[in-house]
Structures are given as structure tokens and as C-alpha cells.
Scaffold this motif. Sequence first.
Motif, PDB file in Angstrom:
ATOM      1  N   ARG A 114      -0.808 -23.267  -1.904  1.00 44.10           N
ATOM      2  CA  ARG A 114      -0.002 -24.499  -1.798  1.00 44.10           C
ATOM      3  C   ARG A 114      -0.356 -25.288  -0.539  1.00 44.10           C
ATOM      4  NH1 ARG A 114       6.142 -23.536  -3.268  1.00 44.10           N
ATOM      5  NH2 ARG A 114       6.107 -25.805  -3.141  1.00 44.10           N
ATOM      6  N   LEU A 115      -0.595 -24.592   0.562  1.00 39.22           N
ATOM      7  CA  LEU A 115      -0.980 -25.287   1.788  1.00 39.22           C
ATOM      8  C   LEU A 115      -2.351 -25.942   1.647  1.00 39.22           C
ATOM      9  CD1 LEU A 115       0.335 -22.780   4.476  1.00 39.22           C
ATOM     10  CD2 LEU A 115       1.216 -25.075   3.999  1.00 39.22           C
ATOM     11  N   SER A 155       8.652 -27.876   0.193  1.00 37.97           N
ATOM     12  CA  SER A 155       9.905 -27.419  -0.406  1.00 37.97           C
ATOM     13  C   SER A 155      10.715 -28.591  -0.959  1.00 37.97           C
ATOM     14  CB  SER A 155      10.730 -26.619   0.610  1.00 37.97           C
ATOM     15  OG  SER A 155      11.290 -27.455   1.597  1.00 37.97           O
ATOM     16  N   MET A 168       5.391 -27.054   5.224  1.00 39.61           N
ATOM     17  CA  MET A 168       6.164 -26.180   4.347  1.00 39.61           C
ATOM     18  C   MET A 168       7.499 -26.827   3.977  1.00 39.61           C
ATOM     19  SD  MET A 168       5.252 -22.562   6.202  1.00 39.61           S
ATOM     20  CE  MET A 168       6.321 -21.517   5.222  1.00 39.61           C
ATOM     21  N   PHE A 224       7.917 -18.752  -0.535  1.00 43.71           N
ATOM     22  CA  PHE A 224       6.852 -19.515  -1.195  1.00 43.71           C
ATOM     23  C   PHE A 224       6.021 -18.646  -2.144  1.00 43.71           C
ATOM     24  CE2 PHE A 224       7.941 -22.376   2.216  1.00 43.71           C
ATOM     25  CZ  PHE A 224       7.790 -23.624   1.631  1.00 43.71           C
ATOM     26  N   LEU A 230       1.456 -19.130  -0.935  1.00 41.15           N
ATOM     27  CA  LEU A 230       1.637 -20.068   0.170  1.00 41.15           C
ATOM     28  C   LEU A 230       0.293 -20.636   0.597  1.00 41.15           C
ATOM     29  CD1 LEU A 230       3.257 -21.524   2.338  1.00 41.15           C
ATOM     30  CD2 LEU A 230       3.134 -19.419   3.726  1.00 41.15           C
TER      31      LEU A 230
END
Length: 91
Positions: free
Chosen positions: A24-25, A58, A54, A15, A21
Motif C-alpha cells: 500500500r505504501l 486510512s 498511513m 494495515f 502495508l
Amino acid sequence: MSKQMFDVAKLVEHFGGRSNLHARLLESGEKITIRAIDQWLYRGRIPSAVLATMLRLSVLSGEPLDLAKFTKRADQQQRPDSREPIDSLLD
């Protein structure tokens, strides 16, 4: 047969590292801190709810995770040296 586990460092790297990451989270609604991601890396475990997020991220990005590529034998787990700051091992 040896116990299998996720290669958390490899998943985080997929990620774009822990900062990407984390961003994005957060954008997906997960309330997460960089420190939490550091703890996953140290412990070699990701909470299942976050792993599900996650996976969803994706798929939405058009690059679904093949989780088989992110597994390793449990005896391959290497924890960072506790004397070394985790930041020096990441990103």
C-alpha cells in the motif's frame, strides 16, 4: 505521567501486516522496503512522513485511524529477542 508512544506492531497489523502495508505504501508513492518496516517494528518508531501517509491511506480506505487506539506507555515497549529472526514474529 508516563511517556506515550505508538504501538507500531498494532499499526502495522491494522494495515494487514508488513507485506500488505509495504504494498500500500509503494502504491501511494512511498519508496519503502520491507526491511525499513522491520526496523520500525524493532525500534518502535515510524517516520512522521510515513505515518502521515498511513493516515491518508486510512482515510481514503474509509477507515480513518483513531491514533489514540494505537498508543501505549513507553515502559510497555517490548523489542524482539535479537537472536530470533524478525520474520518469525511477523505476518
